[in-house]
Design a protein around this motif. Sequence first.
Motif, PDB file in Angstrom:
ATOM      1  N   TYR A  15       0.838  -1.197   0.000  1.00 19.13           N
ATOM      2  CA  TYR A  15       0.000   0.000   0.000  1.00 19.13           C
ATOM      3  C   TYR A  15       0.874   1.248   0.000  1.00 19.13           C
ATOM      4  N   VAL A  16       0.272   2.361  -0.404  1.00 16.86           N
ATOM      5  CA  VAL A  16       0.953   3.658  -0.425  1.00 16.86           C
ATOM      6  C   VAL A  16       0.150   4.640   0.429  1.00 16.86           C
ATOM      7  N   ASN A  17       0.822   5.295   1.358  1.00 17.23           N
ATOM      8  CA  ASN A  17       0.199   6.326   2.193  1.00 17.23           C
ATOM      9  C   ASN A  17       0.854   7.676   1.944  1.00 17.23           C
ATOM     10  N   VAL A  18       0.058   8.747   2.061  1.00 12.41           N
ATOM     11  CA  VAL A  18       0.586  10.099   1.895  1.00 12.41           C
ATOM     12  C   VAL A  18       0.012  10.986   3.002  1.00 12.41           C
ATOM     13  N   ALA A  19       0.875  11.840   3.569  1.00 13.96           N
ATOM     14  CA  ALA A  19       0.429  12.873   4.511  1.00 13.96           C
ATOM     15  C   ALA A  19       0.831  14.228   3.943  1.00 13.96           C
ATOM     16  N   LEU A  20      -0.003  15.240   4.164  1.00 15.04           N
ATOM     17  CA  LEU A  20       0.262  16.582   3.637  1.00 15.04           C
ATOM     18  C   LEU A  20       0.683  17.514   4.770  1.00 15.04           C
ATOM     19  N   TYR A  21       1.679  18.360   4.482  1.00 10.41           N
ATOM     20  CA  TYR A  21       2.151  19.355   5.443  1.00 10.41           C
ATOM     21  C   TYR A  21       1.999  20.729   4.810  1.00 10.41           C
ATOM     22  N   GLY A  22       1.524  21.711   5.583  1.00  8.43           N
ATOM     23  CA  GLY A  22       1.346  23.038   4.991  1.00  8.43           C
ATOM     24  C   GLY A  22       1.277  24.140   6.017  1.00  8.43           C
ATOM     25  N   SER A  23       1.028  25.341   5.522  1.00  9.08           N
ATOM     26  CA  SER A  23       0.998  26.525   6.383  1.00  9.08           C
ATOM     27  C   SER A  23      -0.140  26.462   7.396  1.00  9.08           C
ATOM     28  N   GLY A  24      -1.185  25.681   7.078  1.00  9.97           N
ATOM     29  CA  GLY A  24      -2.319  25.571   7.995  1.00  9.97           C
ATOM     30  C   GLY A  24      -2.213  24.409   8.955  1.00  9.97           C
ATOM     31  N   GLY A  25      -1.199  23.554   8.790  1.00  8.84           N
ATOM     32  CA  GLY A  25      -1.037  22.385   9.661  1.00  8.84           C
ATOM     33  C   GLY A  25      -0.781  21.128   8.847  1.00  8.84           C
ATOM     34  N   ASN A  26      -0.715  19.993   9.535  1.00  8.22           N
ATOM     35  CA  ASN A  26      -0.385  18.724   8.890  1.00  8.22           C
ATOM     36  C   ASN A  26      -1.545  17.739   9.014  1.00  8.22           C
ATOM     37  N   THR A  27      -1.707  16.898   7.998  1.00  7.21           N
ATOM     38  CA  THR A  27      -2.757  15.882   8.066  1.00  7.21           C
ATOM     39  C   THR A  27      -2.171  14.572   8.586  1.00  7.21           C
ATOM     40  N   LYS A  28      -3.060  13.655   8.933  1.00  7.32           N
ATOM     41  CA  LYS A  28      -2.618  12.290   9.216  1.00  7.32           C
ATOM     42  C   LYS A  28      -2.303  11.610   7.882  1.00  7.32           C
ATOM     43  N   GLN A  29      -1.889  10.347   7.922  1.00 12.44           N
ATOM     44  CA  GLN A  29      -1.607   9.609   6.681  1.00 12.44           C
ATOM     45  C   GLN A  29      -2.915   9.119   6.058  1.00 12.44           C
ATOM     46  N   TYR A  30      -3.008   9.247   4.740  1.00 11.38           N
ATOM     47  CA  TYR A  30      -4.166   8.727   4.005  1.00 11.38           C
ATOM     48  C   TYR A  30      -3.695   7.702   2.991  1.00 11.38           C
ATOM     49  N   GLN A  31      -4.435   6.599   2.879  1.00 11.67           N
ATOM     50  CA  GLN A  31      -4.059   5.554   1.929  1.00 11.67           C
ATOM     51  C   GLN A  31      -4.464   5.975   0.514  1.00 11.67           C
ATOM     52  N   ILE A  32      -3.493   5.963  -0.391  1.00 10.91           N
ATOM     53  CA  ILE A  32      -3.752   6.365  -1.774  1.00 10.91           C
ATOM     54  C   ILE A  32      -4.132   5.144  -2.616  1.00 10.91           C
ATOM     55  N   THR A  33      -3.461   4.032  -2.377  1.00  8.77           N
ATOM     56  CA  THR A  33      -3.798   2.798  -3.106  1.00  8.77           C
ATOM     57  C   THR A  33      -3.287   1.603  -2.329  1.00  8.77           C
ATOM     58  N   LYS A  34      -3.866   0.432  -2.593  1.00  5.04           N
ATOM     59  CA  LYS A  34      -3.293  -0.806  -2.063  1.00  5.04           C
ATOM     60  C   LYS A  34      -3.498  -1.896  -3.097  1.00  5.04           C
TER      61      LYS A  34
END
Length: 257
Positions: A184-203
Amino acid sequence: LSGLDPAQPYFQGTPTEVRLDKSDADFVDIIHTDSAPTIPNLGFGMSPAIGHIDFYPNGGEEMPGCGKNPVSQIVDLDGIWEGTRDFVACNHLRSYKYYSDSIIYPDGFLGYPCASYDLFQSGNCFPCPEEGCPNMGHYADKFKGKIKADFLKLYLNTGEAKDFPLWRYKVTVTLSGRSKVKGYVNVALYGSGGNTKQYQITKGTLKPDNTYTAYIDAEINVGEITKVKFLWNNNWINPTFPKLGAATITVEAGQNR
């Protein structure tokens, strides 16, 4: 006028004089949270679009967090009275909870114009059109001058509990590497407003040079994106120690495209 899940029994399908209708005010916005049929689903809210703009959060029938077991819901943080009431009419009462959250989050609860919830879920109605998307709840009237259609149905997802707003992103990952693996592939986003948790993009089967896309509903507005965290994992120990990377990751915000 804001309609918070207008009543279905004895009102749905009646003449406009009897029920809430967009002829009742200069601007009528509706939040549908419990529009499943009364029999057999006990839906208290009406399903047809009756306002200038009609929001159907989570599809408008079943709200996330309302399927909890009765005991945990009744002894919830909000106290026994609110918990008991929520258990009886949880979906119906979500409409006012979304509305009160919308006052605190002027940029939250973006409603995407779409023909159906299924199409919205599969990403067909992403990103917002040129004129933008209206905000469900308190700030819906900012959209008043931009309505082109007779009826405008809008879809969005919300969280299971306070705080309810989610922000929708399209994440596209192109993989790099030498050989395909399962995982599986997970992605988390970081930015000026804060950071997200990890989200699964595909498995499943991960192939180098292939592109994978997912629509994620993040718990914060990331703002200007500063970095992206990419993680992959294979489901079992592989003696060949395969390596995978991300050749490119593209993030599109629904709000400003």
